[in-house]
Write a protein that holds these residues in place. Structure first.
Motif, PDB file in Angstrom:
ATOM      1  N   VAL A   1       0.842  -1.296   0.139  1.00  0.00           N
ATOM      2  CA  VAL A   1       0.053   0.086  -0.165  1.00  0.00           C
ATOM      3  C   VAL A   1       0.863   1.030  -0.033  1.00  0.00           C
ATOM      4  O   VAL A   1       0.594   2.214  -0.656  1.00  0.00           O
ATOM      5  N   CYS A   2       1.933   1.319   0.700  1.00  0.00           N
ATOM      6  CA  CYS A   2       2.968   2.360   0.881  1.00  0.00           C
ATOM      7  C   CYS A   2       3.340   2.508  -0.352  1.00  0.00           C
ATOM      8  O   CYS A   2       3.590   3.672  -0.880  1.00  0.00           O
ATOM      9  N   ALA A   3       3.894   1.490  -1.307  1.00  0.00           N
ATOM     10  CA  ALA A   3       4.244   1.565  -2.567  1.00  0.00           C
ATOM     11  C   ALA A   3       3.593   2.143  -3.534  1.00  0.00           C
ATOM     12  O   ALA A   3       3.992   3.217  -4.485  1.00  0.00           O
ATOM     13  N   ALA A   4       2.354   1.742  -3.434  1.00  0.00           N
ATOM     14  CA  ALA A   4       1.308   2.533  -4.530  1.00  0.00           C
ATOM     15  C   ALA A   4       1.087   3.898  -4.149  1.00  0.00           C
ATOM     16  O   ALA A   4       0.927   4.553  -5.002  1.00  0.00           O
ATOM     17  N   GLY A   5       1.311   4.184  -2.750  1.00  0.00           N
ATOM     18  CA  GLY A   5       1.031   5.671  -2.544  1.00  0.00           C
ATOM     19  C   GLY A   5       2.186   6.497  -2.684  1.00  0.00           C
ATOM     20  O   GLY A   5       1.814   7.741  -3.368  1.00  0.00           O
ATOM     21  N   TYR A   6       3.472   5.952  -2.936  1.00  0.00           N
ATOM     22  CA  TYR A   6       4.649   6.580  -3.230  1.00  0.00           C
ATOM     23  C   TYR A   6       4.531   6.953  -4.745  1.00  0.00           C
ATOM     24  O   TYR A   6       4.828   7.862  -5.242  1.00  0.00           O
ATOM     25  N   VAL A   7       4.357   5.741  -5.315  1.00  0.00           N
ATOM     26  CA  VAL A   7       4.351   5.814  -6.988  1.00  0.00           C
ATOM     27  C   VAL A   7       3.032   6.985  -7.446  1.00  0.00           C
ATOM     28  O   VAL A   7       3.685   7.747  -8.342  1.00  0.00           O
ATOM     29  N   ALA A   8       1.912   6.792  -6.874  1.00  0.00           N
ATOM     30  CA  ALA A   8       0.869   7.717  -7.394  1.00  0.00           C
ATOM     31  C   ALA A   8       1.302   8.960  -7.142  1.00  0.00           C
ATOM     32  O   ALA A   8       1.175  10.042  -7.926  1.00  0.00           O
ATOM     33  N   GLY A   9       1.874   9.289  -5.928  1.00  0.00           N
ATOM     34  CA  GLY A   9       2.288  10.594  -5.391  1.00  0.00           C
ATOM     35  C   GLY A   9       3.640  11.420  -6.272  1.00  0.00           C
ATOM     36  O   GLY A   9       3.591  12.543  -6.663  1.00  0.00           O
ATOM     37  N   GLY A  10       4.384  10.410  -6.319  1.00  0.00           N
ATOM     38  CA  GLY A  10       5.573  10.701  -7.093  1.00  0.00           C
ATOM     39  C   GLY A  10       5.303  11.129  -8.774  1.00  0.00           C
ATOM     40  O   GLY A  10       5.832  12.091  -9.205  1.00  0.00           O
ATOM     41  N   ARG A  11       4.211  10.430  -9.382  1.00  0.00           N
ATOM     42  CA  ARG A  11       3.743  10.753 -10.765  1.00  0.00           C
ATOM     43  C   ARG A  11       3.017  12.116 -10.687  1.00  0.00           C
ATOM     44  O   ARG A  11       3.026  13.070 -11.583  1.00  0.00           O
TER      45      ARG A  11
END
Length: 295
Positions: free
Chosen positions: A169-179
């Motif tokens: 869940v954290c990886a998904a949040g990081y990627v979405a925020g980074g994009r």
């Protein structure tokens, strides 16, 4: 800008992005000790919801002062992923785990986060990385996972299960925020994600405060304050900006140093014992950081 000036600017921008991402890692390395402090006075659900509400109040002030425009409708699904990943999911799962798990142990388990972030980022962006990049990332992850299993005698505990669940869940949040941070400032990304999570965090906080006991103390208040102002808001601002500048995969590999830093804080602030194996794992992690940055 001339071609020569552009060539000079690119390395400078990359260095700046690396510094921002590294600052974010340093900030996040204190999250687990701060959570441990907060749990001395607040329950896990209260800790998670109050840190989100306090961070929302801070972010809301910045959004109003900066006259930040409301994001377009097409951006809200990605902001929802950010909210579910880094505002609700990861904080809740790790806080529940820290009720029965030492921060030093949790830090090593979460050391697998860079690989999870790079994998999710590659899948979303459909990008490819060199074999050396993935081999080194896997080696760093294998080192921290082996260390974790050795500490738990080969059988993951309930806390380990929660920690491993938090990685996705954290990886998904990081990627979405980074994009998102590539098209809007990082402080607006986390700010609007916090505001958007209010329909969940506000009622959850009310319920948590009525169910879980509260024992106010200096340590608990400092821990909660750090989680809200620094980990949940300030750290995410610089982290997302760094990811947008140098790329999700490269920034995520800087997090391989996070377990080492958290282990140091665990020993200094919480008095936890660090075994000799910890130093060896930390050394392996640092080597992987250096190699992945070049790969």
């Amino acid at each position: 800008m001339t071609a020569q000036n552009s060539a000079i600017a690119r390395p400078s921008i990359a260095v700046g992005g690396t510094v921002l991402a590294a600052l974010g890692v340093a900030i996040f390395s204190l999250t687990f000790p701060a959570t441990d402090w907060s749990l001395t006075g607040f329950g896990p659900w209260t800790t998670v919801t109050l840190r989100a509400l306090l961070a929302t109040a801070l972010a809301g002030g910045f959004l109003l002062a900066g006259r930040a425009p409301v994001p377009e409708r097409r951006l809200w699904p990605a902001l929802a992923v950010v909210a579910l990943g880094v505002i609700i999911g990861f904080p809740l799962l790790t806080t529940l785990a820290l009720r029965t798990t030492q921060t030093s142990h949790a830090a090593v388990v979460v050391g697998a986060l860079p690989l999870a972030t790079a994998a999710v980022g590659s899948a979303v962006a459909r990008t490819r990385h060199s074999a050396a990049f993935w081999a080194t990332a896997l080696a760093g992850t294998a080192a921290v996972v082996a260390f974790t299993l050795a500490q738990s005698h080969g059988s993951p505990s309930r806390g380990d299960v929660l920690l491993f669940a938090s990685l996705g869940v954290c990886a998904a949040g990081y990627v979405a925020g980074g994009r998102l941070a590539a098209s809007m400032p990082g402080w607006q990304v986390i700010g609007w994600a916090l505001v958007g999570s209010l329909p969940v965090t506000l009622p959850a906080a009310v319920v948590a405060l009525t169910v879980e006991p509260v024992r106010l103390g200096g340590q608990a208040l400092v821990g909660l304050g750090y989680l809200a102002a620094v980990s949940q808001f300030g750290g995410m601002v610089v982290w997302y900006r760094g990811m947008a500048t140098i790329g999700i995969a490269r920034a995520s590999q800087l997090q391989l140093a996070q377990p080492l830093l958290t282990l140091v804080w665990s020993a200094l602030l919480l008095g936890e014992h660090l075994s000799p194996a910890t130093a060896l794992t930390a050394l392996a992690v640092l080597v992987c950081v250096a190699v992945t940055q070049k790969a």
